[in-house]
Design a protein around this motif. Sequence first.
Motif: not given
Length: 152
Positions: A31, A91, A118, A123, A126, A128-129, A132
Amino acid sequence: MKLWKPLAVMISALSLWSCGSPQTLDVRPLHIREVGKGDTDDPMVRGERQRRFHGAIGVGEQGDRLGYTYTVLWNDDSSSDSGEIVFEFQQGATGSRVKKMVHQIATGETSGRAEFAILGDDYRKGGRVLAWRCSLVRGGREVASRHSYLWQ
């Protein structure tokens, strides 16, 4: 003098136990949140950041490289069928919607590397992730799977 036989058996067992088979699926997340250097980072992380930003001249180009990158290493000797690596993620700004990315595996490939990113607008819009899941699918069946802590 009588201890050498149990010791030899124990050393043999430990050496065989440490030679386990490699993981079928390994996911390595990265990240990058900001464009700045981050001088206090680990040297390996700093090197990866420099590699990712290489060639980005302006702040706009550097901003397009911010986000999440997932490197997936796979090794599956059990089958040589064609298949795919499926990467699903959620996200922050998209609610409970699950997005999906797919990497195709050709027939005969038993190991390889895939990268899912992403970055840029995906990014920024959407967010932060949050969670997953990555799975290796061969011949219509799931061979291996890895997921983040928050995946449900």
